[in-house]
Write a protein that holds these residues in place. Structure first.
Motif, PDB file in Angstrom:
ATOM      1  N   PHE A  39       6.613   1.184 -22.009  1.00 61.25           N
ATOM      2  CA  PHE A  39       6.650   2.654 -22.005  1.00 61.25           C
ATOM      3  C   PHE A  39       6.298   3.222 -23.374  1.00 61.25           C
ATOM      4  O   PHE A  39       5.730   4.321 -23.459  1.00 61.25           O
ATOM      5  N   TRP A  50      -3.375   2.406 -23.476  1.00 62.71           N
ATOM      6  CA  TRP A  50      -3.409   1.769 -22.161  1.00 62.71           C
ATOM      7  C   TRP A  50      -3.822   0.296 -22.232  1.00 62.71           C
ATOM      8  O   TRP A  50      -3.414  -0.504 -21.381  1.00 62.71           O
ATOM      9  N   THR A  55       6.625  10.597 -10.784  1.00 59.84           N
ATOM     10  CA  THR A  55       7.530  10.503 -11.933  1.00 59.84           C
ATOM     11  C   THR A  55       8.979  10.456 -11.474  1.00 59.84           C
ATOM     12  O   THR A  55       9.788   9.678 -11.997  1.00 59.84           O
ATOM     13  N   SER A 106       6.142  -1.040 -13.655  1.00 62.47           N
ATOM     14  CA  SER A 106       4.962  -1.129 -14.516  1.00 62.47           C
ATOM     15  C   SER A 106       3.678  -1.026 -13.692  1.00 62.47           C
ATOM     16  O   SER A 106       2.699  -0.411 -14.137  1.00 62.47           O
ATOM     17  N   THR A 121       2.532   3.380 -23.141  1.00 61.59           N
ATOM     18  CA  THR A 121       2.007   4.438 -22.268  1.00 61.59           C
ATOM     19  C   THR A 121       2.253   5.811 -22.878  1.00 61.59           C
ATOM     20  O   THR A 121       1.397   6.694 -22.793  1.00 61.59           O
ATOM     21  N   ILE A 167       9.608   6.946 -10.353  1.00 60.46           N
ATOM     22  CA  ILE A 167       9.798   6.015 -11.465  1.00 60.46           C
ATOM     23  C   ILE A 167      11.202   6.163 -12.046  1.00 60.46           C
ATOM     24  O   ILE A 167      11.873   5.162 -12.356  1.00 60.46           O
ATOM     25  N   ARG A 176       1.946  -5.234 -19.113  1.00 57.09           N
ATOM     26  CA  ARG A 176       2.108  -5.305 -17.653  1.00 57.09           C
ATOM     27  C   ARG A 176       1.781  -6.709 -17.140  1.00 57.09           C
ATOM     28  O   ARG A 176       2.478  -7.236 -16.261  1.00 57.09           O
ATOM     29  N   LEU A 178       0.036   6.994 -15.272  1.00 53.26           N
ATOM     30  CA  LEU A 178       1.074   8.022 -15.322  1.00 53.26           C
ATOM     31  C   LEU A 178       1.732   8.056 -16.696  1.00 53.26           C
ATOM     32  O   LEU A 178       2.161   7.025 -17.218  1.00 53.26           O
ATOM     33  N   ARG A 237       3.196   0.667 -10.858  1.00 50.78           N
ATOM     34  CA  ARG A 237       2.971   2.051 -10.439  1.00 50.78           C
ATOM     35  C   ARG A 237       2.467   2.907 -11.588  1.00 50.78           C
ATOM     36  O   ARG A 237       1.573   3.753 -11.410  1.00 50.78           O
ATOM     37  N   ILE A 238       3.034   2.689 -12.778  1.00 52.83           N
ATOM     38  CA  ILE A 238       2.593   3.450 -13.955  1.00 52.83           C
ATOM     39  C   ILE A 238       1.123   3.162 -14.255  1.00 52.83           C
ATOM     40  O   ILE A 238       0.321   4.090 -14.484  1.00 52.83           O
ATOM     41  N   ASP A 262       1.723  13.890  -9.643  1.00 56.59           N
ATOM     42  CA  ASP A 262       2.320  13.159 -10.766  1.00 56.59           C
ATOM     43  C   ASP A 262       3.823  13.394 -10.831  1.00 56.59           C
ATOM     44  O   ASP A 262       4.594  12.472 -11.140  1.00 56.59           O
TER      45      ASP A 262
END
Length: 226
Positions: free
Chosen positions: A36, A44, A198, A103, A39, A201, A51, A111, A105-106, A194
């Protein structure tokens, strides 16, 4: 880990493989912090790298789980039910699965949490991971519990950890409310899809603490039967 290696571990201690598994699970979930961080800073490439590490550790934990299931002796001469150990193993494994899901999904949606939420979400994530760390500590006491015949000060120590797990889980619930309120206040400025993801998450991160608390509950049940 090969089957013969697992058998060797069982020969030394019938509970050690569960400790090895929770160590792997903890290592996997702990990577969510640098994930995180990456991100949130928009890095990325680093996030994707982490990830992949999370995914690899989840697979290793899953393989270890299968080997333990296949090789766990049926006639253990100790005050622990085989079914209890298998259920404990299942709950432990869910933590790694959840970390992988979060991780994934992000990364899948690229996201990013809104900047005003970073501090509160970071505190929330770390508190949820505190529960995972404490579950690991409790499971790592299994060998000592076995040596003492599930009696004495060792039981008191583990029981105290289980109580603390409940408190951490309550803390994480309170922090989740704060994070959700922050997101609610920002909803009008964000992409609605989003926002939806969120919230999911946030829920999944809370699931880390929930599952860790269930690990403690299973351990508490094992203690109560002795």
């Amino acid at each position: 880990m090969p089957v013969n290696s697992i058998l060797g571990v069982f020969a030394k201690s019938p509970l050690k493989p569960l400790e090895l598994h929770i160590d792997k699970v903890h290592e996997c979930a702990s990577l969510l912090v640098p994930f995180f961080d990456a991100t949130n800073s928009g890095d990325w490439d680093e996030a994707i790298k982490i990830r992949k590490q999370i995914s690899l550790l989840e697979k290793e934990a899953d393989s270890l789980k299968r080997e333990i299931r296949l090789t766990l002796p049926g006639g253990l001469f100790m005050p622990v039910e085989r079914t209890d150990l298998l259920e404990l193993l299942t709950q432990q494994d869910k933590i790694a699965n959840k970390a992988k899901d979060i991780s994934g999904r992000i990364i899948g949606r690229q996201l990013v949490f809104p900047q005003p939420m970073h501090d509160a979400f970071g505190a929330y994530l770390k508190r949820c991971l505190d529960a995972v760390s404490l579950a690991k500590r409790a499971i790592n006491e299994l060998d000592d519990l076995l040596e003492t015949g599930f009696r004495g000060r060792e039981v008191e120590l583990v029981a105290k950890m289980i109580t603390e797990l409940d408190l951490i889980e309550e803390d994480s619930d309170d922090l989740q409310i704060q994070v959700r309120r922050q997101l609610y206040a920002l909803e009008s400025e964000l992409n609605p899809i989003d926002v939806m993801f969120t919230y999911k998450i946030i829920e999944w991160v809370g699931g880390l603490a929930d599952i860790a608390e269930r690990v403690g509950s299973r351990l508490e049940l094992m203690l109560a039967r002795n």
